[in-house]
Design a protein around this motif. Sequence first.
Motif, short mmCIF file in Angstrom:
data_model
loop_
_atom_site.label_atom_id
_atom_site.label_comp_id
_atom_site.label_asym_id
_atom_site.label_seq_id
_atom_site.Cartn_x
_atom_site.Cartn_y
_atom_site.Cartn_z
N ALA A 168 0.83 -1.20 0.00
CA ALA A 168 0.00 0.00 0.00
C ALA A 168 0.87 1.25 0.00
N GLY A 169 0.52 2.20 -0.86
CA GLY A 169 1.27 3.43 -0.98
C GLY A 169 2.29 3.43 -2.10
N ASP A 170 2.61 2.25 -2.65
CA ASP A 170 3.58 2.17 -3.75
C ASP A 170 2.92 2.51 -5.08
N ASP A 171 3.73 2.98 -6.01
CA ASP A 171 3.32 3.10 -7.40
C ASP A 171 3.75 1.83 -8.13
N VAL A 172 2.86 1.30 -8.95
CA VAL A 172 3.09 0.01 -9.61
C VAL A 172 3.53 0.22 -11.05
N THR A 173 4.69 -0.30 -11.37
CA THR A 173 5.16 -0.44 -12.74
C THR A 173 5.68 -1.87 -12.85
N ALA A 174 4.97 -2.73 -13.55
CA ALA A 174 5.28 -4.15 -13.47
C ALA A 174 4.99 -4.85 -14.79
N PRO A 175 5.78 -5.90 -15.09
CA PRO A 175 5.55 -6.66 -16.32
C PRO A 175 4.23 -7.43 -16.25
N PRO A 176 3.54 -7.55 -17.39
CA PRO A 176 3.93 -7.10 -18.72
C PRO A 176 3.40 -5.71 -19.08
N PHE A 177 3.08 -4.91 -18.07
CA PHE A 177 2.42 -3.63 -18.31
C PHE A 177 3.28 -2.45 -17.85
N GLU A 178 4.58 -2.52 -18.16
CA GLU A 178 5.49 -1.47 -17.72
C GLU A 178 5.19 -0.12 -18.34
N ALA A 179 4.43 -0.09 -19.42
CA ALA A 179 4.13 1.17 -20.09
C ALA A 179 3.17 2.05 -19.30
N HIS A 180 2.62 1.52 -18.22
CA HIS A 180 1.65 2.29 -17.43
C HIS A 180 1.97 2.13 -15.95
N THR A 181 1.96 3.24 -15.24
CA THR A 181 2.19 3.23 -13.79
C THR A 181 0.92 3.70 -13.09
N PHE A 182 0.56 3.02 -12.02
CA PHE A 182 -0.63 3.41 -11.27
C PHE A 182 -0.37 3.21 -9.78
#
Length: 201
Positions: A168-182
């Motif tokens: 909780a509180g982190d921003d997610v940038t993760a495979p296979p969807f590295e093109a979007h951060t949420f």
Amino acid sequence: MNRIVRKHPSAPATYADIEALPENMVGEIVFGVLNAHPRPAPPHAFAAFELSGELRGPFRKGVDGPGGWTFLIESELHLADHVIVPDIAGWRSVRLSGLSEKHYIETPSDWLCEILSPSTARIDRTDKLQIYASFGVPHCWYVDPLAKTLEVLELQKEKYTIAATFKAGDDVTAPPFEAHTFPLNVLWPLDPADEEQPETP
């Protein structure tokens, strides 16, 4: 209602066993065993809805992202003799260019997400993960609404390894969807204590 598990069956479960379940139950056949559990609780359903929304814009519609994906919630996958219902599944559109009128899909997904709950976590993390690996699903995410965490697994040489973890509180940038951060926090209902209170005149 607790999860129903038919252990050590004298004969493998069949699709008729799933059809015989009450309407409020989700049924799966995993290694010949019928597993059934209630429809998702609100925090579970909330996380699935919000995550699919985060991915749909950039990866389905191509809004601020590459597009090229198709996502389905609680789609029924028939993988050989297994009947599996992941919470969210995603396919690269070149592999699933259209949806047939069948109520199930036989093409293994390119990504899937399981929203963990006390009644499903054990089988999600063991037998179902083994099936996903055997059918070459490259990426598997585990969202835990109680712990407010996300685990990202990536298939390497027929075994899953942890590619990333988020809390909780982190921003997610993760495979296979590295093109979007949420922000991971969008997957949890807002705590009323955190809501901004109107000023008293």
